[in-house]
Design an enzyme around this catalytic site. Structure first.
Site, mmCIF file in Angstrom:
data_model
loop_
_atom_site.group_PDB
_atom_site.id
_atom_site.type_symbol
_atom_site.label_atom_id
_atom_site.label_comp_id
_atom_site.label_asym_id
_atom_site.label_seq_id
_atom_site.Cartn_x
_atom_site.Cartn_y
_atom_site.Cartn_z
ATOM 1 N N ILE A 83 0.826 -1.204 0.000
ATOM 2 C CA ILE A 83 0.000 0.000 0.000
ATOM 3 C C ILE A 83 0.867 1.264 0.000
ATOM 4 O O ILE A 83 0.574 2.220 -0.693
ATOM 5 C CB ILE A 83 -0.958 0.016 1.216
ATOM 6 N N ILE A 84 1.938 1.254 0.809
ATOM 7 C CA ILE A 84 2.811 2.429 0.857
ATOM 8 C C ILE A 84 4.227 2.043 0.443
ATOM 9 O O ILE A 84 4.597 0.870 0.437
ATOM 10 C CB ILE A 84 2.835 3.105 2.246
ATOM 11 N N GLU B 236 9.387 -2.451 3.608
ATOM 12 C CA GLU B 236 9.240 -3.727 2.898
ATOM 13 C C GLU B 236 9.390 -3.523 1.391
ATOM 14 O O GLU B 236 10.067 -4.290 0.722
ATOM 15 C CB GLU B 236 7.862 -4.360 3.167
ATOM 16 N N LYS C 289 13.002 -4.736 0.107
ATOM 17 C CA LYS C 289 12.841 -6.099 -0.406
ATOM 18 C C LYS C 289 12.391 -6.151 -1.858
ATOM 19 O O LYS C 289 12.775 -7.057 -2.579
ATOM 20 C CB LYS C 289 11.888 -6.877 0.490
ATOM 21 N N HIS D 260 -0.057 -0.982 8.187
ATOM 22 C CA HIS D 260 1.217 -1.170 8.887
ATOM 23 C C HIS D 260 1.951 0.150 8.914
ATOM 24 O O HIS D 260 1.994 0.871 7.931
ATOM 25 C CB HIS D 260 2.080 -2.206 8.162
#
Length: 171
Positions: free
Chosen positions: A85-86, A90, A94, A153
């Site tokens: 989403i943002i 992550e 990654k 998150h």
């Protein structure tokens, strides 16, 4: 020449099988149906999620593993589609990092951006009002004393500022 082309749908992942079936698999299916000349693969960025899914007998690879396999199988074009989403840790650490490591190994490697990428209205293609409208169609009509809470998150990166922008659009 008929070059091998792949789309890798990369998600943080989920340890809930029902969420995998109702949230991630429909995205993968829609991409497969829309881009039938590409082979669609799945990758998860969360090591924890991959380990947990393996305990359930579900094969789950990280993005680097998938890209390594695609290189070995002779794919020339790879498009990475994140469901993040943002543009948080992550995604950056990654997805973008793995893509950078493998970029020179393919004829073309492209990386999509997360849905909520920026909050600067002048330099941003994200329309938070469109997103808020689309999200509102996904929820049942609340009674007057009910509230729907959306939670994302957190992230140490500056992209966490997109949440207040989305809140403003909802308001």
């Amino acid at each position: 020449m008929n070059e091998k082309r792949a789309i890798v749908v990369v998600s943080f992942g989920t340890t809930y099988i029902e969420a995998l079936k109702t949230c991630i698999e429909p995205i993968e299916k829609a991409i497969k149906e829309s881009f039938d000349s590409y082979t669609v693969y799945r990758a998860f960025t969360s090591v924890f999620v991959r380990k947990r899914l393996a305990e359930y007998g579900i094969a789950a690879e990280g993005l680097s593993e998938v890209l390594e396999r695609l290189e070995q199988e002779g794919y020339m074009e790879v498009i990475i589609v994140p469901t993040h989403i943002i543009e948080g840790e992550e995604y950056r650490n990654k997805v973008v990092a793995a893509a950078a490591e493998y970029r020179s190994r393919f004829g073309r490697l492209a990386v999509g951006r997360p849905l909520l990428t920026c909050c600067d209205e002048e330099n941003c293609s994200v329309d938070y009002h469109d997103i808020a409208e689309a999200l509102q169609t996904q929820f049942p009509q609340a009674e007057s004393d009910e509230v729907i809470v959306l939670m994302g998150h957190g992230s140490k990166c500056a992209q966490g500022s997109v949440y207040p922008c989305l809140q403003e659009a909802f308001d």
